[in-house]
Design an enzyme around this catalytic site. Structure first.
Site, PDB file in Angstrom:
ATOM      1  N   CYS A 185       1.027  -1.200   0.172  1.00 52.27           N
ATOM      2  CA  CYS A 185       0.150   0.128   0.059  1.00 52.27           C
ATOM      3  C   CYS A 185       1.044   1.181  -0.014  1.00 52.27           C
ATOM      4  O   CYS A 185       1.855   1.518   0.806  1.00 52.27           O
ATOM      5  CB  CYS A 185      -0.843  -0.018   1.276  1.00 52.27           C
ATOM      6  SG  CYS A 185      -1.679   1.640   1.893  1.00 52.27           S
ATOM      7  N   CYS A 238      -3.186   7.473  -1.667  1.00 57.20           N
ATOM      8  CA  CYS A 238      -4.384   7.959  -2.333  1.00 57.20           C
ATOM      9  C   CYS A 238      -5.374   8.500  -1.335  1.00 57.20           C
ATOM     10  O   CYS A 238      -6.434   8.967  -1.846  1.00 57.20           O
ATOM     11  CB  CYS A 238      -5.108   6.273  -2.661  1.00 57.20           C
ATOM     12  SG  CYS A 238      -3.830   5.226  -3.345  1.00 57.20           S
ATOM     13  N   GLU A 257      -0.348   1.205   9.365  1.00 60.24           N
ATOM     14  CA  GLU A 257      -1.516   1.988   9.756  1.00 60.24           C
ATOM     15  C   GLU A 257      -1.090   2.286  11.315  1.00 60.24           C
ATOM     16  O   GLU A 257      -0.575   2.012  11.923  1.00 60.24           O
ATOM     17  CB  GLU A 257      -2.389   0.902   9.998  1.00 60.24           C
ATOM     18  CG  GLU A 257      -3.528   0.589   8.604  1.00 60.24           C
ATOM     19  CD  GLU A 257      -2.687  -0.007   7.432  1.00 60.24           C
ATOM     20  OE1 GLU A 257      -1.974  -0.711   7.756  1.00 60.24           O
ATOM     21  OE2 GLU A 257      -2.764   0.256   6.264  1.00 60.24           O
ATOM     22  N   TYR A 304      -9.323   0.954  -5.194  1.00 60.57           N
ATOM     23  CA  TYR A 304      -9.047  -0.658  -4.846  1.00 60.57           C
ATOM     24  C   TYR A 304      -8.865  -1.358  -6.288  1.00 60.57           C
ATOM     25  O   TYR A 304      -8.123  -2.372  -6.377  1.00 60.57           O
ATOM     26  CB  TYR A 304      -9.968  -1.134  -4.121  1.00 60.57           C
ATOM     27  CG  TYR A 304      -9.528  -1.011  -2.668  1.00 60.57           C
ATOM     28  CD1 TYR A 304      -9.027   0.426  -2.185  1.00 60.57           C
ATOM     29  CD2 TYR A 304      -9.816  -1.894  -1.510  1.00 60.57           C
ATOM     30  CE1 TYR A 304      -8.752   0.446  -0.893  1.00 60.57           C
ATOM     31  CE2 TYR A 304      -9.364  -1.489   0.014  1.00 60.57           C
ATOM     32  CZ  TYR A 304      -8.856  -0.244   0.108  1.00 60.57           C
ATOM     33  OH  TYR A 304      -8.629  -0.032   1.342  1.00 60.57           O
ATOM     34  N   CYS A 314      -5.201  -0.267  -7.137  1.00 57.69           N
ATOM     35  CA  CYS A 314      -3.647  -0.607  -6.111  1.00 57.69           C
ATOM     36  C   CYS A 314      -3.867  -1.977  -6.203  1.00 57.69           C
ATOM     37  O   CYS A 314      -2.613  -2.874  -6.116  1.00 57.69           O
ATOM     38  CB  CYS A 314      -3.824   0.038  -4.951  1.00 57.69           C
ATOM     39  SG  CYS A 314      -5.104  -0.383  -3.712  1.00 57.69           S
TER      40      CYS A 314
HETATM   41 FE1  SF4 Z   1      -3.331   1.978   0.091  1.00 55.73          FE
HETATM   42 FE2  SF4 Z   1      -4.751   0.906  -1.999  1.00 55.73          FE
HETATM   43 FE3  SF4 Z   1      -5.693   2.569  -0.411  1.00 55.73          FE
HETATM   44 FE4  SF4 Z   1      -4.020   3.439  -1.889  1.00 55.73          FE
HETATM   45  S1  SF4 Z   1      -5.876   2.967  -2.466  1.00 55.73           S
HETATM   46  S2  SF4 Z   1      -4.158   4.079   0.133  1.00 55.73           S
HETATM   47  S3  SF4 Z   1      -2.724   1.859  -1.987  1.00 55.73           S
HETATM   48  S4  SF4 Z   1      -5.072   0.698  -0.085  1.00 55.73           S
HETATM   49 FE    FE Z   2      -7.032   1.660   2.066  1.00 53.74          FE
END
Ligand code: SF4
Ligand code: FE
Length: 483
Positions: free
Chosen positions: A100, A104, A257, A296, A299
């Site tokens: 991650c 985003c 987190e 999502y 990513c």
């Molecule tokens: Fe993380 Fe995916 Fe959320 Fe971006 S969209 S912050 S990579 S979980």
């Molecule tokens: Fe997330």
């Protein structure tokens, strides 16, 4: 300053005086902490790739507000092309980090707060949209990473925010002053909070007038007095302390987190984007959740690409690549992963302009996207584990592998295809372990379930957006039913 290099980003985070706790201790220098550093490297990739000519169109865009080239993570979407490019950028970053990359949430908060403040101002004569635009342009100019914080701890799920026994279980305004507000509460599961310069707070659910003090949105720097973070544990996290790159699986990148506490934090008036207009809390939540459910579809697909690749490499190294069932499993994994991508692209292509001028995804399709994400990565992981074999969780440690006596024994007995070193075989299995069960499983598996809202939250939206009445009419027309 327009675009920061990765190195400049790291140094800019180093300068912040953030309050971070982990394993019962205050972390004096989070930037150099071996457990936390891989998560910073993931965000850094959003800066590094923006410097590469090859990715300029995906990673950057000319801001209509500043007239300068900015990182897409700080952009306000101007078209459905922008929405699609967002998903493509996220897939690319998932491929480059297998983790991650955190930035985003800020981008999704930007776009939901942008449109919601416009509509709130129209209804209430407030000045939130200008406040937000000023903040947004500052972040674009400085190329900042912004955390988007929505999830409150929520306490007793059967009770509204104001009805909780402990009134702080949803973040709230505890004092209203001439020059601003004071807020208290906590935001849970804050992805990347400690790698962000700023944080945007949003309410977590729709609210009624009784929840007035809880309908609040604002932005503050992460090192504002009163904010502190308690880092979440991840499976296998302390392997990063052992100096054993092989055992970590993905030594360079990760996600992290934090439970982020707001202990009577002052917010000046010009950083407030919602303050008591309860009927707009739901709009902000719905839009942010929609954007993040779209995210999502980018990513997780990018990380899925790495996992599919890892499974295929493991099959090669095991000498199983030609087996028809292995080929078929790789096809199935690809089919599932590309289905998720289809959802991300579709909800973007079907987006529309909001009253404020920016673009919003198709909410039904974005929720369908995320609902599939709560399922398919689990199946992709299952198939990867199937192909990898049990050795991905029973292999001896790197320390044993490096041991002069034990190493040769491990090397002899754990070799697969003779031409491939045992070390390489173990490395690819550890990567699969990392994605399936280790630190990255937070971002790839459980976050697929609960991130951007748990499955039931999407089902509520699917029920609301699915237009069942229209479908009933279609059926009645075909069946020649007149009532
Ligand atoms: Fe993380 Fe995916 Fe959320 Fe971006 S969209 S912050 S990579 S979980
Ligand atoms: Fe997330």
């Amino acid at each position: 300053m327009a675009l920061m290099t990765g190195e400049q980003y790291i140094e800019s985070i180093r300068k912040l005086n953030m309050q971070v706790y982990m394993f019962g201790k205050k972390i004096e220098c989070p930037v150099d902490d071996p457990i936390l550093r891989p998560s910073l490297n993931s965000v850094r990739m959003t800066y590094d790739l923006a410097q590469e000519a090859e990715y300029e169109d995906l990673m950057t865009v000319v801001s209509p507000y500043t007239g300068k080239r900015v990182n897409r993570f700080t952009h306000i979407h101007q078209s459905t092309t922008d929405l699609r490019n967002k998903v493509k950028m996220q897939r690319l970053l998932g491929q480059k980090t297998a983790a991650c990359f955190q930035r985003c949430v800020g981008m999704d908060a930007f776009n939901s707060v942008f449109s919601t403040t416009f509509e709130t101002d129209k209804a209430h004569g407030t000045n939130y949209h200008d406040n937000f635009k000023k903040f947004m342009m500052y972040c674009q100019e400085e190329d900042l990473t912004v955390d988007g914080a929505m999830t409150d701890p929520k306490g007793d799920r059967s009770k509204a925010p104001h009805a909780q026994e402990d009134p702080d279980l949803f973040l709230r305004v505890v004092e209203r002053r001439e020059d601003g507000i004071v807020v208290r509460g906590c935001k849970a599961h804050q992805t990347g909070a400690l790698n962000s310069h700023e944080i945007i707070i949003m309410p977590t659910i729709s609210m009624t007038p009784a929840d007035k003090d809880y309908a609040v949105s604002f932005a503050v720097p992460m090192d504002t007095k009163g904010i502190y973070m308690i880092i979440g544990r991840q499976s296998c996290d302390t392997r990063k302390l052992e100096n054993t790159e092989m055992d970590v699986g993905n030594a360079e990148f990760g996600g992290v987190e934090a439970l982020t506490i707001f202990d009577d934090v002052f917010v000046p008036n010009d950083r407030i984007f919602l303050n008591g207009e309860t009927e707009f809390a739901g709009m902000m939540v719905e839009r942010f959740a929609g954007y993040h459910r779209q995210s999502y579809g980018g990513c997780k697909v990018g990380v899925g690409d790495v996992l599919i690749g890892a499974a295929a490499v493991a099959a090669d190294f095991n000498g199983a690549a030609k087996a028809s069932h292995v080929k078929d499993k790789l096809i199935e994994m690809t089919h599932l992963n590309e289905t998720l991508y289809c959802c991300g692209i579709a909800c973007s292509a079907e987006g529309h302009q909001t009253e404020s001028g920016n673009y919003l995804i198709d909410l039904l399709l974005a929720n369908v996207c995320k609902q599939n994400i709560t399922r398919f990565p689990y199946e992709i992981v299952r198939l990867a584990e199937d192909i990898a074999g049990g050795l991905m969780v029973t292999a001896p440690s790197e320390a044993d592998f490096r041991d002069p006596t034990l190493g040769p024994v491990i090397d002899k007995y754990l070799r697969g295809v003779n031409a491939v070193s045992t070390e390489n075989r173990l490395r690819i299995l550890r990567l699969i372990e990392n994605l399936a069960l280790g630190t990255a499983a937070v971002g790839y598996r459980t976050e697929s379930m609960h991130g951007a809202g748990s499955p039931q939250a999407q089902r509520i939206m699917i029920a609301r957006q699915g237009n069942l009445a229209h479908k009933k009419e279609l059926a009645k027309t075909i069946a020649h039913i007149t009532e």
